[in-house]
Design an enzyme around this catalytic site. Structure first.
Site, PDB file in Angstrom:
ATOM      1  N   LEU A   1       0.880  -1.168   0.000  1.00 14.05           N
ATOM      2  CA  LEU A   1       0.000   0.000   0.000  1.00 14.05           C
ATOM      3  C   LEU A   1       0.915   1.213   0.000  1.00 14.05           C
ATOM      4  CD1 LEU A   1      -2.754  -0.944   2.640  1.00 14.05           C
ATOM      5  CD2 LEU A   1      -3.080  -0.691   0.170  1.00 14.05           C
ATOM      6  N   ASP A   2       0.649   2.194  -0.859  1.00 16.24           N
ATOM      7  CA  ASP A   2       1.536   3.353  -0.900  1.00 16.24           C
ATOM      8  C   ASP A   2       1.408   4.181   0.377  1.00 16.24           C
ATOM      9  OD1 ASP A   2      -0.552   5.330  -1.208  1.00 16.24           O
ATOM     10  OD2 ASP A   2      -0.704   4.801  -3.313  1.00 16.24           O
ATOM     11  N   LYS A   3       2.299   5.149   0.519  1.00 14.58           N
ATOM     12  CA  LYS A   3       2.396   5.905   1.774  1.00 14.58           C
ATOM     13  C   LYS A   3       1.069   6.538   2.175  1.00 14.58           C
ATOM     14  CE  LYS A   3       4.876   9.772   3.913  1.00 14.58           C
ATOM     15  NZ  LYS A   3       5.853  10.865   3.712  1.00 14.58           N
TER      16      LYS A   3
END
Length: 206
Positions: free
Chosen positions: A76-78
């Site tokens: 999951l991206d930041k």
């Protein structure tokens, strides 16, 4: 170390539990028991063991816990939140992320406008971004406000920033993005930043 009689120097070599024979210093060892857990990832953490830029990582959520080596299953991206799986079994993790397994990933996405039928159809039809054809398995509106709305978007696979990039091709911005399910496994009431082990029933379902 030997795996099935062959000398191996890569300590991170994936092995198959119950199938591969591991010998260390002439003594046969049983592969580590599979550990699998779910984390409700908060926004602001990067999905990596150690970040070269010094940013906080998802492993901060495990501080003080006596856990074995674990790797994230997918990413999951930041800025994204929600369900993130970890395991010490790379072969099992690979099956979870393989599009051929048919495990859909479900996301709740807040967008910066009110959707219409044309937008939802466009998400399912897909678009090309950086040479990749991105599309949703399904997209529907969950609820609307005065200026924005929440969508439920289901993906068959998880490419890098797939939903954000797909929305950008339609001039739509994602204000929040939360993964709420992988297959039949749901985030449920797990609090943000908290984690728990998967049950055997949940492992079997995956």
């Amino acid at each position: 170390m030997r795996v099935n009689g062959r000398v191996v120097h890569n300590i991170e070599l994936p092995v198959r539990q119950g199938l591969d024979r591991i010998d260390i210093d002439g003594q046969e060892r049983e592969p580590a028991r599979r550990v699998a857990l779910m984390l409700n990832k908060p926004s602001g953490l990067v999905t990596t063991v150690k970040d070269e830029r010094g940013r906080a990582t998802v492993y901060n959520c495990f501080a003080g816990a006596a856990l074995p080596w674990l790797a994230p299953i997918g990413r999951l991206d930041k800025a994204s939140e929600g369900l993130l799986l970890f395991s010490n079994d790379p072969a099992w993790a690979a099956r979870i992320t393989d599009p051929g397994t048919g495990l859909p990933k479900t996301y709740h996405v807040q967008i910066d406008r009110l959707p219409d039928a044309a937008l939802l159809a466009a998400l399912e039809r897909g678009a090309v971004s950086n040479g990749e054809h991105l599309k949703a398995r399904s997209a529907r509106c969950l609820r609307t406000g005065h200026k924005n709305a929440w969508l439920e978007i289901v993906l068959d696979e998880g490419r890098n920033r797939q939903i954000r990039r797909l929305l950008e091709t339609l001039d739509v911005s994602a204000l929040r993005l939360v993964r709420v399910a992988i297959g039949s496994l749901t985030l449920g009431k797990l609090a943000k930043g908290q984690w728990r082990m998967l049950t055997q029933k949940e492992l079997d379902s995956l």
